[in-house]
Design an enzyme around this catalytic site. Sequence first.
Site, PDB file in Angstrom:
ATOM      1  N   ASP A 263      10.520   2.008   2.939  1.00 46.37           N
ATOM      2  CA  ASP A 263      11.260   1.369   1.477  1.00 46.37           C
ATOM      3  C   ASP A 263      10.365   1.392   0.290  1.00 46.37           C
ATOM      4  O   ASP A 263      10.828   1.692  -0.768  1.00 46.37           O
ATOM      5  CB  ASP A 263      11.880   0.051   1.644  1.00 46.37           C
ATOM      6  CG  ASP A 263      12.850  -0.530   0.759  1.00 46.37           C
ATOM      7  OD1 ASP A 263      13.762   0.438   0.533  1.00 46.37           O
ATOM      8  OD2 ASP A 263      12.867  -1.554   0.346  1.00 46.37           O
TER       9      ASP A 263
ATOM     10  N   ASP B 167       5.695   0.787   3.672  1.00 47.75           N
ATOM     11  CA  ASP B 167       6.534   1.104   4.557  1.00 47.75           C
ATOM     12  C   ASP B 167       7.394   2.282   3.919  1.00 47.75           C
ATOM     13  O   ASP B 167       7.314   2.800   2.660  1.00 47.75           O
ATOM     14  CB  ASP B 167       7.517   0.018   5.119  1.00 47.75           C
ATOM     15  CG  ASP B 167       7.997  -0.728   3.778  1.00 47.75           C
ATOM     16  OD1 ASP B 167       8.169  -0.215   2.828  1.00 47.75           O
ATOM     17  OD2 ASP B 167       8.513  -1.883   4.333  1.00 47.75           O
TER      18      ASP B 167
ATOM     19  N   ASP C 160       5.283  -1.800  -0.963  1.00 44.80           N
ATOM     20  CA  ASP C 160       4.892  -1.977   0.521  1.00 44.80           C
ATOM     21  C   ASP C 160       4.542  -0.844   1.217  1.00 44.80           C
ATOM     22  O   ASP C 160       5.166   0.273   0.761  1.00 44.80           O
ATOM     23  CB  ASP C 160       6.019  -2.580   1.065  1.00 44.80           C
ATOM     24  CG  ASP C 160       6.518  -3.930   0.406  1.00 44.80           C
ATOM     25  OD1 ASP C 160       5.593  -4.627  -0.187  1.00 44.80           O
ATOM     26  OD2 ASP C 160       7.611  -4.631   0.672  1.00 44.80           O
TER      27      ASP C 160
END
Length: 688
Positions: free
Chosen positions: A550, A548, A546
């Site tokens: 994380d 982002d 992803d």
Amino acid sequence: MFFFINFFQILRKKETQTFSTYQNIFNIEKKNKKKFYKGIFSKVTNYDATKITVLEGLEPVRRRPGVFIGSTGTKGLHHLAYEIIDNSVDEALGGFCDDILISLNDNSTLTIKDKGRGIPIDTHPVTGKTALETVMTILHAGGKFGGGGYKVSGGLHGVGVSVVNALSEFLHINTRRLEKGCSMRFVRGKTIGEIKAKKRNFNFKNKNGTSVNFKPDFQIFSSTFIYDPFILGGRLNELAFLNSNLKLILQDRRKKNINESIFVHNGGISEYIFSLSKKKTPLHKTISIEKELKGISVQVALQWTTDHSQENILSFANNIRTIEGGTHLDSLKIVITRTLNFFGRKTGKFKDNFRNLSGEFIREGLTGIISVKIPEPEFEGQTKSKLGNPDVRSIVDTIVSDYLKNFFETQGKDACLSILEKAIEAYQASEAAKKARELVRRKSVLEFTTLPGKLADCSLKDPNKSEIFIVEGDSAGGSAKQARDRMFQAILPLRGKIINIEKTDETRIYKNTEIQALISALGLGTKKENFDINRLRYRRIIIMTDADVDGAHIRTLLLTFFYRYQKKLIEKGLVYIACPPLYKIEETGKNLQNFKNYCYSDAELEFSLSKHIKKLNVQRFKGLGEMMPEQLWETTMDPEKRVLKRVEVSDIEKANKIFNVLMGDKVFARKEFIQIHADKMNLENIDY
């Protein structure tokens, strides 16, 4: 974890050439093969002498730049700078220069000035041109072929400066020699006008010297590539360590406020070792060796630490980093292993039934540097990644062996015992891990006939035409499986975050389910085995997480695994990072299909919104699982449209350091790193 990518040289490029040919291959297989091959050979029936092309001057360089500078990516771009800088450093090796200035200018040019002897400007007896024009426009012309120009130098082919000239949109050179100054200008390797006399002293208020100003040709390189002061600074810092008392100044003039960095290290490679090991606990004081034998100078610095990672030995020949090692590094490793095994017997650390230890155990936790200066170096290729001089092997062996024996028998007895104890512990730990590996093998997890059930494999069995996407979670995995081209794209979903291999012992590695899935799906084998590319099931390993924070953390864990478990995957350019978009923007209203665009960063989104008057609908992708399979394909997986980042280690020293800081067990070092780089983060856009 936001800065893990800083030490990588990232190559952003469209993946059209390789994978568009895959589809062509598939189509060809469906056709009549006899007709296909007949068509191929019919095209070459008129092959005769008229089809032979003769390239003159610097045209071979422009036609095949990768042969001379390694690539036309950012690595090749920086290689241009290194060629000119290395010429100036060669003047320093001869004792003619102690200051070098490198300037990054706001017009995409680079200027390099030195206080050397200057390039000769008299007429060359063979070419009939001035020596200056000769070295700038003719391949294999220079003062480094064993004549009286240089006793020791990094250049040996006489192509460095002429290659830079060939791959520059323009190059302007000033030289001052014997108080006579002149200049010449070139465009894409071709001379513009005549040599011009210069009355003013241009260079550091010095009588002699050379100044080169050039702009890389963006017909060869992508216009998005720029010189990175982080990368250049790493090389200059390295040169300062290798040449004590040489001052290198880097000025970044591309902004209003000039940013200047000065690199000078009087302590030489011993100071370099301290810099490399300062985050680790040393077992002894640095072992420093320096001697010249038969015209070859050898410098070695060694320090073992309590660290359990593999050795980190940097090798250089005439100031050139030999990334692939060579005869000097091979000899150093052999003599270290032989000498310490000898003292293992002599001191009684090795009992009668204890066999000699292999080099990997002896050198565990070792930080080392070997730098040799050779009158006639034999490098492999223009990029000089490996040294081939056979005579260097025996000279390094003699010098290092004599010194280590004397050192360990006199003032270094305690150091010797500490190193041996660590080596024995490394061997015992390896034996315990071996038992764990055998246990895992008996369960068929590492037997390559058994693949993990979560793997969605591709139809093609040829690794050269296959790729695998590593994703996190069932949701992302499901979307990727629907989006992929089953012919050549495989999907491996992982459950959660894999363990941090940087601070995990080898026994736990083989017991971890996700690590087992990675090893067996890719065909990696075990950590201690030599890398065998023929066992790999895919030649392109793509980390797709992803977009982002994380996702960045998961990506860092996977990169740590690849770098520490099987570094060769990265060294051979087989690991990639996918670039999924952050946003989709489209027009609102009745005609939604009139405009649709994907943005990969907040800056890109702001730019797109500023260009359109109509109101736009902005969709933020929180993860790969939220994207429709069609969206994931067209933005991230389609070889015709996607952008991949290939992971390459441009600086081994910084790579080891950053993995140790970010993923190691020293919390203070990580906290210090975050505090130093906190000002680079836009905290408003971080997903907590």
